[in-house]
Design a protein around this motif. Sequence first.
Motif, PDB file in Angstrom:
ATOM      1  N   LYS A   1     -22.551  31.144   1.240  1.00 62.36           N
ATOM      2  CA  LYS A   1     -21.880  31.818   2.457  1.00 62.36           C
ATOM      3  C   LYS A   1     -22.525  31.059   3.778  1.00 62.36           C
ATOM      4  CE  LYS A   1     -22.507  36.300   4.972  1.00 62.36           C
ATOM      5  NZ  LYS A   1     -23.401  37.472   4.964  1.00 62.36           N
TER       6      LYS A   1
ATOM      7  N   ASP B   1     -22.104  30.854   8.271  1.00 61.97           N
ATOM      8  CA  ASP B   1     -21.633  31.296   9.371  1.00 61.97           C
ATOM      9  C   ASP B   1     -20.423  30.412   9.968  1.00 61.97           C
ATOM     10  OD1 ASP B   1     -21.505  32.166  12.232  1.00 61.97           O
ATOM     11  OD2 ASP B   1     -23.476  32.375  12.504  1.00 61.97           O
ATOM     12  N   SER B   2     -19.304  31.072  10.057  1.00 69.05           N
ATOM     13  CA  SER B   2     -18.099  30.225  10.421  1.00 69.05           C
ATOM     14  C   SER B   2     -18.104  29.739  11.855  1.00 69.05           C
ATOM     15  CB  SER B   2     -16.983  30.739  10.053  1.00 69.05           C
ATOM     16  OG  SER B   2     -16.752  31.910  10.806  1.00 69.05           O
TER      17      SER B   2
ATOM     18  N   GLN C   1     -16.110  26.556   7.148  1.00 68.58           N
ATOM     19  CA  GLN C   1     -16.120  27.429   5.955  1.00 68.58           C
ATOM     20  C   GLN C   1     -15.827  26.585   4.619  1.00 68.58           C
ATOM     21  OE1 GLN C   1     -16.380  30.703   6.405  1.00 68.58           O
ATOM     22  NE2 GLN C   1     -16.250  31.198   4.141  1.00 68.58           N
ATOM     23  N   SER C   2     -15.432  25.507   4.928  1.00 67.86           N
ATOM     24  CA  SER C   2     -15.212  24.805   3.614  1.00 67.86           C
ATOM     25  C   SER C   2     -16.577  24.111   3.166  1.00 67.86           C
ATOM     26  CB  SER C   2     -14.339  23.429   4.169  1.00 67.86           C
ATOM     27  OG  SER C   2     -15.076  22.597   5.154  1.00 67.86           O
TER      28      SER C   2
ATOM     29  N   VAL D   1     -18.626  26.209   1.842  1.00 59.10           N
ATOM     30  CA  VAL D   1     -18.797  27.213   0.780  1.00 59.10           C
ATOM     31  C   VAL D   1     -18.479  26.546  -0.515  1.00 59.10           C
ATOM     32  CG1 VAL D   1     -18.322  29.265  -0.145  1.00 59.10           C
ATOM     33  CG2 VAL D   1     -18.681  29.046   2.324  1.00 59.10           C
TER      34      VAL D   1
ATOM     35  N   TYR E   1     -26.351  29.442   7.140  1.00 60.83           N
ATOM     36  CA  TYR E   1     -25.659  29.255   5.645  1.00 60.83           C
ATOM     37  C   TYR E   1     -26.453  30.043   4.665  1.00 60.83           C
ATOM     38  CZ  TYR E   1     -28.736  25.468   4.428  1.00 60.83           C
ATOM     39  OH  TYR E   1     -29.735  24.614   4.136  1.00 60.83           O
TER      40      TYR E   1
END
Length: 202
Positions: A148, A150-151, A156-157, A159, A186
């Motif tokens: 996970k 925090d965008s 997001q990539s 993850v 994260y």
Amino acid sequence: MPTQVALSFSGGKDSCLALYYLQQEGIAVKCLLTTAWKHPQTTVAHEEEHSRIHEQAERLGIPVHFIETDFSTYADDFVFHIGEMKRLYGIDGIAFGDIYLDGHREWGETIAERAGVEAVYPLWADASEVAALLRKIVSLGFRAEVIKVDSEKLPQSWVGRELDEAFINDIITYSDVCPMGESGEYHTYVYDGPIFEKGRVD
């Protein structure tokens, strides 16, 4: 210093490294305490399934207990379950994987005092030392993946990325991100390492 503790356990790198340090210091970790939301039934912050935490606990050989809670009763539920661990295992301390945020430490110490045990922070360090702590995790042979982010802080990539030297070299380029993700930048899931018995957690 407590000799028998419960460990606040998320399944991520911080709590796993805390477990390693406690074991190295000869402190008996009698049980794991994992907070989980009542609805949905996933772990707090990491949003992990209960089954994956159970898999880790089984390989660690340490019983895990879930604190099912919500925002309104979080602190009271934590205190109650520490009391239950005192009754079941005779613990005299509760260990946390926090590193340098004073507010987190103050909260844990307050909870511990209410429950009649001592709070232990095996990873506690200066904020300037966190990159070295992340390198320590990798050098010790822990294997973890990002589950996970925090965008607003990280792509997001990320993850699914492994915690390795390439990850470290990338994350230290973000000046507003703690390399250890201490502010929730994260979260990770540890599937192998020196605290586990043979065979990875899938």
